[in-house]
Design a protein around this motif. Structure first.
Motif, PDB file in Angstrom:
ATOM      1  N   UNK A 171       0.855  -1.198   0.000  1.00 11.11           N
ATOM      2  CA  UNK A 171       0.000   0.000   0.000  1.00 11.11           C
ATOM      3  C   UNK A 171       0.883   1.237   0.000  1.00 11.11           C
TER       4      UNK A 171
ATOM      5  N   UNK B 260       5.366  -0.956  16.610  1.00 13.33           N
ATOM      6  CA  UNK B 260       3.953  -1.222  16.401  1.00 13.33           C
ATOM      7  C   UNK B 260       3.730  -2.116  15.193  1.00 13.33           C
ATOM      8  N   UNK B 261       2.628  -2.840  15.242  1.00 14.35           N
ATOM      9  CA  UNK B 261       2.258  -3.684  14.114  1.00 14.35           C
ATOM     10  C   UNK B 261       1.139  -2.953  13.370  1.00 14.35           C
ATOM     11  N   UNK B 262       1.256  -2.878  12.068  1.00 14.92           N
ATOM     12  CA  UNK B 262       0.273  -2.125  11.301  1.00 14.92           C
ATOM     13  C   UNK B 262      -0.734  -3.051  10.654  1.00 14.92           C
ATOM     14  N   UNK B 263      -1.809  -2.476  10.186  1.00 13.78           N
ATOM     15  CA  UNK B 263      -2.873  -3.272   9.594  1.00 13.78           C
ATOM     16  C   UNK B 263      -2.651  -3.516   8.114  1.00 13.78           C
ATOM     17  N   UNK B 264      -1.655  -2.838   7.533  1.00 13.44           N
ATOM     18  CA  UNK B 264      -1.363  -3.046   6.118  1.00 13.44           C
ATOM     19  C   UNK B 264       0.123  -2.823   5.911  1.00 13.44           C
TER      20      UNK B 264
ATOM     21  N   UNK C  99       0.586  10.891   5.484  1.00 16.15           N
ATOM     22  CA  UNK C  99      -0.421  11.139   6.513  1.00 16.15           C
ATOM     23  C   UNK C  99      -0.549   9.983   7.482  1.00 16.15           C
ATOM     24  N   UNK C 100      -0.126   8.810   7.063  1.00 19.48           N
ATOM     25  CA  UNK C 100      -0.284   7.607   7.881  1.00 19.48           C
ATOM     26  C   UNK C 100       0.763   7.633   9.000  1.00 19.48           C
ATOM     27  N   UNK C 101       0.455   7.105  10.210  1.00 22.04           N
ATOM     28  CA  UNK C 101       1.471   7.109  11.266  1.00 22.04           C
ATOM     29  C   UNK C 101       2.690   6.293  10.890  1.00 22.04           C
TER      30      UNK C 101
ATOM     31  N   UNK D 229       2.677  12.153  11.265  1.00 27.91           N
ATOM     32  CA  UNK D 229       2.324  11.565  12.548  1.00 27.91           C
ATOM     33  C   UNK D 229       3.276  10.424  12.841  1.00 27.91           C
TER      34      UNK D 229
ATOM     35  N   UNK E  29       4.361   7.191  15.503  1.00 26.97           N
ATOM     36  CA  UNK E  29       3.794   6.257  16.481  1.00 26.97           C
ATOM     37  C   UNK E  29       4.943   5.631  17.261  1.00 26.97           C
TER      38      UNK E  29
ATOM     39  N   UNK F  26       1.692  -2.926  20.528  1.00 25.86           N
ATOM     40  CA  UNK F  26       0.944  -1.797  19.994  1.00 25.86           C
ATOM     41  C   UNK F  26       0.509  -2.132  18.586  1.00 25.86           C
ATOM     42  N   UNK F  27      -0.709  -1.781  18.240  1.00 28.06           N
ATOM     43  CA  UNK F  27      -1.246  -2.085  16.928  1.00 28.06           C
ATOM     44  C   UNK F  27      -1.807  -0.797  16.343  1.00 28.06           C
ATOM     45  N   UNK F  28      -1.462  -0.522  15.093  1.00 27.86           N
ATOM     46  CA  UNK F  28      -1.934   0.695  14.440  1.00 27.86           C
ATOM     47  C   UNK F  28      -2.891   0.283  13.337  1.00 27.86           C
TER      48      UNK F  28
END
Lengths: 111, 168
Positions: free
Chosen positions: A5, A64-68, A86-88, A109, A111, B20-22
């Motif tokens: 993405x 952090x673990x991202x969703x995509x 724009x995405x963290x 942003x 994280x 942590x999950x984004x």
């Protein structure tokens, strides 16, 4: 051949195309790309380099673990193609060795 | 360093713990342990999972409105340094339980221990002491204090003799 993405506001990443952007090569000794690795993307019939900014696979505990699987388009010299992200973005990019300062500069942003 | 709150159970997440999950809408979820993370992945609603704070607050098992909660909420605004306020807070931060714990029972220091049984230990000790005193003849040697007793008697006799001598 992971589908990826594109997260910045570059025209190449944002114009709709009937095929998603695919990773065709990872510039890494292991073929596995993590955050901060450069990869080669096939977008809109062209080849373009990109930087991995977040992935779905769980990594080191403080990351952090991202969703995509998020990616930012990059030139050969490391300059980002877009002007805004724009995405963290994980703040651990700052500590990685490599010239990521320009990418971090356009990120909005952390994280 | 900041102690965050777990999204699922509202417990504290200390630095170096948890995950942590984004999400793609840029919302950040913090979890204190994999139990909370797994429940989240199962799409469970924390307001319906009985052991979470969210459930306890929403079903009225815990105080929701209290003055001590204001302190927690105020953390996000930066505070100008005031010396007297600083000194006053340091005294109070030494671990006095917040008043929002008023409605709760005091939980034992570790799971399995019970403050109710502490009294039993005290009583046991007292019983043991009285038992030893009663049955001291079983432990003590029969001639144990006799030498000292003889000495004391001699001393007493000598004193009486001296007094008798003075009287005469």
């Amino acid at each position: 051949m992971s589908r990826v993405r594109v997260v910045d506001n570059s025209p190449l990443g944002n114009t709709p195309y009937h095929r998603p952007a695919k990773c065709i090569h990872v510039y890494n000794k292991t073929g596995v790309g993590k955050v901060g690795d450069k990869i080669l993307l096939a977008i809109k019939g062209q080849k373009k380099k990109a930087l991995i900014i977040g992935h779905k696979m769980p990594g080191p505990r403080m990351m952090p673990r991202f969703d995509s699987n998020n990616v930012v388009l990059i030139e050969d010299n490391g300059n980002p193609t877009g002007t805004r992200i724009k995405v963290p973005v994980p703040s651990s990019l700052r500590r990685l060795e490599g010239e990521y300062s320009k990418v971090l500069a356009i990120a909005q942003k952390f994280v | 360093m900041r102690i965050e709150k777990c999204y699922f159970c509202s417990g504290p997440v200390y630095p170096g713990h948890g995950m942590m999950f984004v999400r793609n809408d840029c919302k950040v979820f913090r979890f204190c342990k994999s139990k909370c993370h797994k429940n989240f992945k199962k799409k469970r609603n924390p307001r319906k999972v009985r052991w979470t704070k969210a459930f306890r607050k929403s079903s009225g098992k815990e105080l929701t409105v209290d003055n001590s909660f204001e302190f927690e909420k105020r953390r996000n605004e930066p505070f100008k340094y005031q010396r007297e306020l600083w000194n006053k807070t340091e005294g109070q931060a030494a671990g006095e339980g917040g008043s929002h714990q008023r409605g709760q029972k005091e939980y034992p220091p570790y799971p399995g221990s019970s403050c109710r049984l502490k009294k039993g230990k005290q009583l046991e000790k007292e019983e043991a002491i009285s038992e030893v005193k009663k049955n001291i003849h079983l432990i003590r040697a029969p001639h144990a204090g006799k030498a000292k007793m003889m000495e004391d008697k001699m001393v007493q006799k000598l004193q009486e003799d001296v007094e008798m001598g003075e009287d005469q």
